[in-house]
Design a protein around this motif. Structure first.
Motif, PDB file in Angstrom:
ATOM      1  N   ILE A 117       0.870  -1.166   0.071  1.00  0.00           N
ATOM      2  CA  ILE A 117       0.055   0.242  -0.033  1.00  0.00           C
ATOM      3  C   ILE A 117       0.797   1.071   0.016  1.00  0.00           C
ATOM      4  CG2 ILE A 117      -1.732   1.115   1.230  1.00  0.00           C
ATOM      5  CD1 ILE A 117      -2.699  -1.253   2.369  1.00  0.00           C
ATOM      6  N   GLU A 118       1.078   1.819  -1.112  1.00  0.00           N
ATOM      7  CA  GLU A 118       1.766   3.017  -1.188  1.00  0.00           C
ATOM      8  C   GLU A 118       1.427   3.992  -0.638  1.00  0.00           C
ATOM      9  OE1 GLU A 118       2.561   4.152  -5.377  1.00  0.00           O
ATOM     10  OE2 GLU A 118       3.358   1.856  -5.598  1.00  0.00           O
ATOM     11  N   ARG A 119       2.441   4.980   0.094  1.00  0.00           N
ATOM     12  CA  ARG A 119       2.128   6.063   0.949  1.00  0.00           C
ATOM     13  C   ARG A 119       1.325   7.193   0.173  1.00  0.00           C
ATOM     14  NH1 ARG A 119       4.739  11.070   1.813  1.00  0.00           N
ATOM     15  NH2 ARG A 119       4.472  11.872   3.708  1.00  0.00           N
ATOM     16  N   LEU A 120       1.657   7.558  -0.899  1.00  0.00           N
ATOM     17  CA  LEU A 120       1.090   8.664  -1.732  1.00  0.00           C
ATOM     18  C   LEU A 120      -0.379   8.281  -2.204  1.00  0.00           C
ATOM     19  CD1 LEU A 120       1.455  11.433  -3.040  1.00  0.00           C
ATOM     20  CD2 LEU A 120       2.446  10.435  -5.085  1.00  0.00           C
ATOM     21  N   GLN A 121      -0.544   7.037  -2.529  1.00  0.00           N
ATOM     22  CA  GLN A 121      -1.606   6.478  -3.017  1.00  0.00           C
ATOM     23  C   GLN A 121      -2.786   6.485  -1.690  1.00  0.00           C
ATOM     24  OE1 GLN A 121      -1.859   2.353  -4.035  1.00  0.00           O
ATOM     25  NE2 GLN A 121      -3.695   2.597  -5.231  1.00  0.00           N
ATOM     26  N   PHE A 122      -2.351   6.147  -0.643  1.00  0.00           N
ATOM     27  CA  PHE A 122      -3.057   6.258   0.521  1.00  0.00           C
ATOM     28  C   PHE A 122      -3.454   7.645   0.829  1.00  0.00           C
ATOM     29  CE2 PHE A 122      -3.621   6.033   5.281  1.00  0.00           C
ATOM     30  CZ  PHE A 122      -4.361   4.988   5.366  1.00  0.00           C
ATOM     31  N   ILE A 123      -2.429   8.561   1.083  1.00  0.00           N
ATOM     32  CA  ILE A 123      -2.827   9.913   1.177  1.00  0.00           C
ATOM     33  C   ILE A 123      -4.186  10.370   0.291  1.00  0.00           C
ATOM     34  CG2 ILE A 123      -1.869  12.022   1.462  1.00  0.00           C
ATOM     35  CD1 ILE A 123       0.689  11.059   2.344  1.00  0.00           C
ATOM     36  N   MET A 124      -3.529  10.200  -1.000  1.00  0.00           N
ATOM     37  CA  MET A 124      -4.654  10.714  -2.138  1.00  0.00           C
ATOM     38  C   MET A 124      -6.147  10.164  -1.893  1.00  0.00           C
ATOM     39  SD  MET A 124      -3.242  13.052  -3.747  1.00  0.00           S
ATOM     40  CE  MET A 124      -1.420  13.836  -4.131  1.00  0.00           C
ATOM     41  N   VAL A 125      -6.098   8.988  -1.619  1.00  0.00           N
ATOM     42  CA  VAL A 125      -7.501   8.232  -1.467  1.00  0.00           C
ATOM     43  C   VAL A 125      -8.195   9.058  -0.120  1.00  0.00           C
ATOM     44  CG1 VAL A 125      -8.552   6.335  -0.912  1.00  0.00           C
ATOM     45  CG2 VAL A 125      -6.879   6.164  -2.680  1.00  0.00           C
ATOM     46  N   ILE A 126      -7.424   8.887   0.889  1.00  0.00           N
ATOM     47  CA  ILE A 126      -7.971   9.552   2.136  1.00  0.00           C
ATOM     48  C   ILE A 126      -8.449  11.065   1.842  1.00  0.00           C
ATOM     49  CG2 ILE A 126      -7.576  10.363   4.447  1.00  0.00           C
ATOM     50  CD1 ILE A 126      -6.008   8.236   5.260  1.00  0.00           C
ATOM     51  N   SER A 127      -7.682  11.780   0.991  1.00  0.00           N
ATOM     52  CA  SER A 127      -7.889  13.145   0.893  1.00  0.00           C
ATOM     53  C   SER A 127      -9.032  13.426   0.011  1.00  0.00           C
ATOM     54  CB  SER A 127      -6.640  13.923   0.147  1.00  0.00           C
ATOM     55  OG  SER A 127      -5.835  13.630   1.031  1.00  0.00           O
ATOM     56  N   VAL A 128      -9.301  12.474  -1.084  1.00  0.00           N
ATOM     57  CA  VAL A 128     -10.336  12.522  -1.940  1.00  0.00           C
ATOM     58  C   VAL A 128     -11.967  12.374  -1.197  1.00  0.00           C
ATOM     59  CG1 VAL A 128     -11.684  11.317  -3.599  1.00  0.00           C
ATOM     60  CG2 VAL A 128      -9.187  12.067  -4.074  1.00  0.00           C
ATOM     61  N   SER A 220     -13.449   9.400   4.776  1.00  0.00           N
ATOM     62  CA  SER A 220     -12.218   8.618   4.798  1.00  0.00           C
ATOM     63  C   SER A 220     -12.441   6.997   4.807  1.00  0.00           C
ATOM     64  CB  SER A 220     -11.156   9.057   5.845  1.00  0.00           C
ATOM     65  OG  SER A 220     -10.924  10.364   5.396  1.00  0.00           O
ATOM     66  N   VAL A 221     -13.188   6.682   5.591  1.00  0.00           N
ATOM     67  CA  VAL A 221     -13.397   5.152   5.827  1.00  0.00           C
ATOM     68  C   VAL A 221     -14.112   4.518   4.673  1.00  0.00           C
ATOM     69  CG1 VAL A 221     -14.977   3.816   7.118  1.00  0.00           C
ATOM     70  CG2 VAL A 221     -13.718   5.605   8.134  1.00  0.00           C
ATOM     71  N   ILE A 222     -15.011   5.191   3.998  1.00  0.00           N
ATOM     72  CA  ILE A 222     -15.385   4.601   2.764  1.00  0.00           C
ATOM     73  C   ILE A 222     -14.521   4.741   1.732  1.00  0.00           C
ATOM     74  CG2 ILE A 222     -17.365   5.333   0.764  1.00  0.00           C
ATOM     75  CD1 ILE A 222     -19.120   6.296   3.149  1.00  0.00           C
ATOM     76  N   SER A 223     -13.705   5.542   1.423  1.00  0.00           N
ATOM     77  CA  SER A 223     -12.798   5.722   0.294  1.00  0.00           C
ATOM     78  C   SER A 223     -11.637   4.786   0.686  1.00  0.00           C
ATOM     79  CB  SER A 223     -12.074   6.996   0.315  1.00  0.00           C
ATOM     80  OG  SER A 223     -11.265   7.419   1.415  1.00  0.00           O
ATOM     81  N   ILE A 224     -11.166   4.320   1.592  1.00  0.00           N
ATOM     82  CA  ILE A 224     -10.077   3.363   2.064  1.00  0.00           C
ATOM     83  C   ILE A 224     -10.775   1.947   1.785  1.00  0.00           C
ATOM     84  CG2 ILE A 224      -8.884   2.195   3.532  1.00  0.00           C
ATOM     85  CD1 ILE A 224      -7.623   4.646   2.405  1.00  0.00           C
ATOM     86  N   LEU A 225     -12.049   1.580   2.042  1.00  0.00           N
ATOM     87  CA  LEU A 225     -12.873   0.504   1.878  1.00  0.00           C
ATOM     88  C   LEU A 225     -12.935   0.250   0.181  1.00  0.00           C
ATOM     89  CD1 LEU A 225     -15.640   0.373   4.679  1.00  0.00           C
ATOM     90  CD2 LEU A 225     -13.454  -1.025   4.527  1.00  0.00           C
ATOM     91  N   ILE A 226     -13.357   1.316  -0.375  1.00  0.00           N
ATOM     92  CA  ILE A 226     -13.553   1.133  -1.939  1.00  0.00           C
ATOM     93  C   ILE A 226     -12.057   1.081  -2.234  1.00  0.00           C
ATOM     94  CG2 ILE A 226     -13.923   2.345  -3.980  1.00  0.00           C
ATOM     95  CD1 ILE A 226     -16.146   3.933  -2.510  1.00  0.00           C
ATOM     96  N   MET A 227     -11.144   1.482  -2.000  1.00  0.00           N
ATOM     97  CA  MET A 227      -9.800   1.143  -2.331  1.00  0.00           C
ATOM     98  C   MET A 227      -9.276  -0.132  -2.272  1.00  0.00           C
ATOM     99  SD  MET A 227      -6.146   2.853  -0.706  1.00  0.00           S
ATOM    100  CE  MET A 227      -4.601   2.122  -1.152  1.00  0.00           C
ATOM    101  N   GLY A 228      -9.732  -0.866  -1.051  1.00  0.00           N
ATOM    102  CA  GLY A 228      -9.247  -2.368  -0.956  1.00  0.00           C
ATOM    103  C   GLY A 228     -10.106  -3.009  -1.806  1.00  0.00           C
ATOM    104  N   ILE A 229     -11.351  -2.897  -2.216  1.00  0.00           N
ATOM    105  CA  ILE A 229     -12.147  -3.612  -3.087  1.00  0.00           C
ATOM    106  C   ILE A 229     -11.873  -3.477  -4.494  1.00  0.00           C
ATOM    107  CG2 ILE A 229     -14.498  -3.731  -4.193  1.00  0.00           C
ATOM    108  CD1 ILE A 229     -15.589  -2.565  -1.637  1.00  0.00           C
ATOM    109  N   VAL A 230     -10.931  -2.212  -4.957  1.00  0.00           N
ATOM    110  CA  VAL A 230     -10.506  -2.019  -6.191  1.00  0.00           C
ATOM    111  C   VAL A 230      -9.314  -2.890  -6.488  1.00  0.00           C
ATOM    112  CG1 VAL A 230      -9.561  -0.266  -7.933  1.00  0.00           C
ATOM    113  CG2 VAL A 230     -11.702  -0.032  -6.651  1.00  0.00           C
ATOM    114  N   ALA A 231      -8.561  -3.064  -5.219  1.00  0.00           N
ATOM    115  CA  ALA A 231      -7.148  -3.445  -5.396  1.00  0.00           C
ATOM    116  C   ALA A 231      -7.330  -5.066  -5.272  1.00  0.00           C
ATOM    117  CB  ALA A 231      -6.501  -2.995  -3.956  1.00  0.00           C
ATOM    118  N   LEU A 232      -8.223  -5.675  -5.236  1.00  0.00           N
ATOM    119  CA  LEU A 232      -8.448  -7.177  -5.033  1.00  0.00           C
ATOM    120  C   LEU A 232      -8.264  -7.658  -6.324  1.00  0.00           C
ATOM    121  CD1 LEU A 232     -12.124  -7.696  -3.065  1.00  0.00           C
ATOM    122  CD2 LEU A 232      -9.659  -8.469  -2.367  1.00  0.00           C
TER     123      LEU A 232
END
Length: 232
Positions: A117-128, A220-232
């Motif tokens: 889980i890349e740092r920049l990607q994680f920050i961007m997803v939370i920020s969105v 942020s909770v929703i965006s990280i959960l979606i990020m996990g689903i997309v990463a599957l």
């Protein structure tokens, strides 16, 4: 400004001093090799922390809160809901990127996940996610949408996403919600909500101007959960 710094310094000192005393007592009683020099280093570090927090809070009162109020009271005057939502989204997005808590969590996640889980990607997803829900909060204030509707629908979406998100992303998502709002973006978001409420007639600053912090965390909770689903 000097009187504000003095009052902040006194308040922070009252909060920190008991903690320092307890730490010193524990060290002297249970750590035999704890020396006087170690105690002096601890006291000096605590003094620096107190000064830093006091200066930061003065800066928040002098700079960040007035900026948030100004933006919140000015953007609705444009008369365009598109401009209002775009402005609040980008402000929420950039303020969340600048939040130190988000960066600390991103560093920890990258280390533990061994760079999966890349740092920049994680920050961007939370920020969105945070920016989107800040814009949603301003939309709610302008159109007087009940806050309960947004929270109930948001948490229903979270419950739905939990069935599809990878288990490793679930605790990360809720921790992300906890660190999304901090010492930098929190004052801006609150002041912005109160600023928007102040120019709308017949609105309560208490019932309408608040709720942005909770919604941004939910985003942020929703965006990280979606990020996990997309990463599957």
């Amino acid at each position: 400004m000097l009187s504000d710094f003095k009052s902040q310094f006194i308040e922070i000192s009252k909060a920190i001093t008991p903690i320092i005393l307890v730490i010193l007592i524990i060290h002297f009683l249970f750590i035999p090799d704890f020396s006087i020099s170690n105690a002096l280093v601890l006291i000096l570090g605590s003094l620096m922390v107190t000064l830093g927090i006091a200066l930061f809070l003065v800066g928040v009162n002098v700079g960040l809160i007035p900026i948030g109020n100004a933006i919140g009271s000015d953007i609705p005057r444009s008369g365009s809901i598109v401009i209002i939502l775009m402005t609040t989204f980008f402000l929420g997005f950039l303020a969340t990127i600048a939040e130190p808590n988000v960066r600390v969590l991103a560093d920890m996640i990258q280390i533990v996940s061994e760079n999966s889980i890349e740092r920049l990607q994680f920050i961007m997803v939370i920020s969105v996610g945070g920016g989107f829900f800040i814009a949603t909060s301003i939309f709610r204030i302008i159109y007087n949408v009940p806050l309960a509707y947004l929270f109930s629908s948001g948490y229903l979406l979270v419950l739905l996403l939990l069935f599809f998100a990878p288990p490793d992303y679930v605790p990360i998502a809720f921790d992300a919600g906890g660190v999304t709002i901090g010492s930098i973006n929190g004052p801006i978001f609150l002041a912005m909500g109160i600023g928007v409420t102040s120019i709308l007639g017949g609105r309560s600053a208490i019932s309408d101007g608040f709720g942005l912090i909770g919604l941004a965390s939910l985003g942020s909770v929703i965006s990280i959960l979606i990020m996990g689903i997309v990463a599957l």
